[in-house]
Scaffold this motif. Structure first.
Motif, short mmCIF file in Angstrom:
data_model
loop_
_atom_site.label_atom_id
_atom_site.label_comp_id
_atom_site.label_asym_id
_atom_site.label_seq_id
_atom_site.Cartn_x
_atom_site.Cartn_y
_atom_site.Cartn_z
N VAL A 111 0.84 -1.19 0.00
CA VAL A 111 0.00 0.00 0.00
C VAL A 111 0.88 1.25 0.00
O VAL A 111 1.89 1.32 0.72
N SER A 112 0.47 2.24 -0.81
CA SER A 112 1.23 3.50 -0.87
C SER A 112 0.28 4.67 -0.88
O SER A 112 -0.89 4.54 -1.24
N SER A 113 0.79 5.84 -0.46
CA SER A 113 0.00 7.06 -0.43
C SER A 113 0.92 8.26 -0.58
O SER A 113 1.92 8.37 0.15
N ARG A 114 0.59 9.10 -1.54
CA ARG A 114 1.35 10.34 -1.79
C ARG A 114 2.83 10.04 -1.97
O ARG A 114 3.71 10.75 -1.46
N GLY A 115 3.12 8.99 -2.72
CA GLY A 115 4.49 8.64 -3.02
C GLY A 115 5.20 7.89 -1.93
O GLY A 115 6.37 7.51 -2.10
N ARG A 116 4.54 7.66 -0.81
CA ARG A 116 5.14 6.90 0.30
C ARG A 116 4.56 5.49 0.31
O ARG A 116 3.37 5.30 0.16
N GLN A 117 5.44 4.54 0.50
CA GLN A 117 5.01 3.15 0.57
C GLN A 117 4.99 2.69 2.02
O GLN A 117 5.80 3.14 2.84
N ALA A 118 4.04 1.81 2.32
CA ALA A 118 3.96 1.29 3.68
C ALA A 118 5.25 0.57 4.05
O ALA A 118 5.82 -0.16 3.24
N GLU A 119 5.71 0.81 5.27
CA GLU A 119 6.96 0.20 5.72
C GLU A 119 6.86 -1.32 5.75
O GLU A 119 7.81 -2.02 5.44
N ARG A 120 5.71 -1.83 6.10
CA ARG A 120 5.49 -3.26 6.15
C ARG A 120 4.00 -3.55 5.93
O ARG A 120 3.17 -2.65 6.04
N ASP A 121 3.71 -4.78 5.62
CA ASP A 121 2.31 -5.18 5.40
C ASP A 121 1.65 -5.39 6.77
O ASP A 121 2.08 -6.26 7.54
N ILE A 122 0.62 -4.61 7.05
CA ILE A 122 -0.04 -4.74 8.36
C ILE A 122 -1.54 -5.06 8.22
O ILE A 122 -2.25 -5.10 9.23
N VAL A 123 -2.02 -5.30 6.99
CA VAL A 123 -3.45 -5.50 6.75
C VAL A 123 -3.70 -6.92 6.25
O VAL A 123 -2.99 -7.42 5.37
N GLN A 124 -4.73 -7.55 6.82
CA GLN A 124 -5.20 -8.84 6.34
C GLN A 124 -6.71 -8.72 6.11
O GLN A 124 -7.46 -8.35 7.00
N PHE A 125 -7.17 -9.04 4.88
CA PHE A 125 -8.59 -8.96 4.55
C PHE A 125 -9.11 -10.32 4.12
O PHE A 125 -8.45 -11.05 3.38
N VAL A 126 -10.34 -10.67 4.58
CA VAL A 126 -11.03 -11.87 4.11
C VAL A 126 -12.51 -11.55 3.95
O VAL A 126 -13.08 -10.81 4.75
N PRO A 127 -13.16 -12.05 2.90
CA PRO A 127 -14.61 -11.91 2.77
C PRO A 127 -15.32 -13.00 3.58
O PRO A 127 -15.01 -14.18 3.46
N PHE A 128 -16.26 -12.60 4.41
CA PHE A 128 -16.97 -13.53 5.29
C PHE A 128 -17.70 -14.61 4.50
O PHE A 128 -17.81 -15.75 4.94
N ARG A 129 -18.22 -14.27 3.31
CA ARG A 129 -19.02 -15.21 2.53
C ARG A 129 -18.24 -16.45 2.12
O ARG A 129 -18.82 -17.49 1.84
#
Length: 474
Positions: free
Chosen positions: A399-417
């Motif tokens: 993930v990045s924002s305004r030219g800055r990239q996240a230092e590390r991956d901190i997000v985990q997403f799953v669809p409940f269905r």
């Protein structure tokens, strides 16, 4: 079965029930309102179809009395037995009384009779080799190929919940004087009937006497099941079970993940926030409000406390869009920013059913939080498209924002269905959900500690019972 002298009568049976608590009332039976069977005429051995259901109480004496009403008085000598009543009883299994099935049946004769007046009788195997009648069809007149009307029978009455119990069906040629001619019989079961119209539900009607006497005898015709339907009639308890105590998707996800991760928290006190709702009393829209209604102390005791606060908030707030994630992410990030020594690590669980309305702000919040001791779990509930949340997951592209990239991956997403078990085993499906959403937390935790050079604190010394020497290792 009721046996008496050989004369034709019209029978009706009256059934009286007297519980133990009324035994002191000597006139109980005469005052009671008896249950009645159907009327059966022109037979010496009436077999009543109507059943009586009684509550059984182990601790009470329950008296029964049976009376007969006859069109003509029974013959015989006074003081002598005029007949015998055979009473059969069976404990009801715990099966729905509201299930019905509909069975039209057709018979095709293989031997010519004059025009028949036919009916069928269904018998249930009550005990081994003993049957009790459970249904009679209507009489169909003047046809060799009768088709009986669809009828309904409670599953409880038909097989008492035992789908493999033997059901015997007898076919008769009806006579006005009650001396019906037996054509034949066949056996089946609820499980076989539930297959519906198929090759398995075409039955040969066999007369055992003819089969034993005639070498070339095969059957007296066939009976074909034309249709089968199970109709579930809901009860009061069904509504109770489906009421507020039935976990919805939000609660199921919260409970599944929370009950595992709460064991890693020392005080079991969790701040619970809601987002996307109008709050009382002025109806202002908030994306960062305390579920327990106390903004100064949003902490709840354990996951059960969070669940209770969630249900209480549903009664007081009005759900309202848009769906903004950044306020709650920034809320947790403020706590995480104040404790960077590795003594605490924060996990934010977001459960949502909508797309993200503040995608740019959410990306910026995640990039800022990626250097903090925190992880974010997102569970998407409902049929919405969650492409944006997959992007936030950052497994493939950071993930990045305004030219800055996240230092590390901190997000985990799953669809409940993806974790809905079609067989209804919610325990198993929620266990898989918790496993997948928590799978990345250990690596995310270690990545923060390693990049910060934070070493684990020494383990406390093992417990030594009083009076025993302390063991040391060199």
């Amino acid at each position: 079965m009721f046996q008496c002298n050989p004369r034709m009568h019209v029978f009706q049976l009256f059934f009286h029930f007297c519980p133990y608590r009324n035994l002191l009332d000597m006139d109980t039976f005469s005052k009671s309102d008896p249950s009645k069977t159907e009327v059966i005429d022109n037979t010496l051995n009436p077999d009543f179809v109507k059943k009586f259901i009684l509550d059984y109480f182990f601790e009470e004496r329950q008296n029964l009395r049976f009376d007969f009403r006859l069109e003509k008085p029974l013959g015989g000598i006074q003081g002598k037995k005029c007949g015998t009543i055979i009473v059969k009883a069976e404990e009801l299994n715990n099966c729905r009384v509201s299930k019905w099935f509909f069975v039209p049946i057709k018979i095709k004769t293989v031997k010519f009779w004059s025009y028949l007046v036919m009916f069928t009788t269904f018998y249930l195997l009550l005990f081994l080799y003993r049957f009790t009648i459970c249904h009679k069809t209507e009489v169909v007149k003047n046809t060799l190929n009768p088709v009986w009307q669809a009828f309904k029978i409670p599953v409880r009455a038909l097989c008492n919940g035992d789908y493999d119990r033997t059901i015997k069906v007898e076919v008769y040629d009806w006579d006005r004087d009650g001396s019906h001619d037996f054509i034949g019989e066949f056996s089946t079961s609820y499980r076989e009937l539930s297959m519906g119209q198929s090759q398995f539900n075409v039955y040969e009607v066999v007369n055992p006497k003819k089969k034993g006497k005639k070498k070339n005898y095969k059957n007296s015709g066939t009976v074909t099941l034309l249709s089968f339907l199970v109709d579930i009639e809901v009860t009061f308890l069904d509504y109770i079970k489906g009421g507020p105590y039935q976990l919805n998707a939000y609660a199921m996800a919260l409970k599944a993940v929370g009950e595992i991760i709460q064991d890693y928290d020392s005080d079991k006190m969790f701040p619970a926030l809601g987002f996307g709702a109008k709050l009382p009393p002025d109806g202002r829209v908030s994306h960062e409000f305390a579920l327990n209604g106390n903004p100064q102390n949003p902490y709840c005791a354990g996951i059960d406390g969070v669940m209770e606060a969630y249900y209480q908030s549903l009664k007081s707030v009005q759900l309202y869009g848009p769906t903004n994630f950044s306020p709650v992410i920034n809320h947790v990030a403020r706590y995480a920013a104040s404790v960077k020594d590795g003594s605490q690590y924060f996990v934010l669980l977001i459960i949502t059913d909508g797309v993200i309305s503040d995608m740019a702000q959410t990306k910026e919040s995640i990039v800022n939080a990626s250097c903090l001791p925190m992880s974010i779990i997102i569970v998407g509930v409902g049929p919405a498209e969650f492409d944006a949340m997959v992007e936030l997951d950052g497994d493939e592209v950071r993930v990045s924002s305004r030219g800055r990239q996240a230092e590390r991956d901190i997000v985990q997403f799953v669809p409940f269905r993806d974790y809905i078990d079609r067989s209804g085993n919610h325990i198993l499906s929620m266990a898989r959900l918790a496993k997948d959403v928590l799978a990345e937390i250990p690596d995310q935790f270690l990545s923060y500690m390693r990049t910060r050079g934070i070493k684990p604190s020494p383990a406390p010394p093992p417990y030594t019972p009083p009076g025993q020497p302390v063991q040391t290792q060199i």
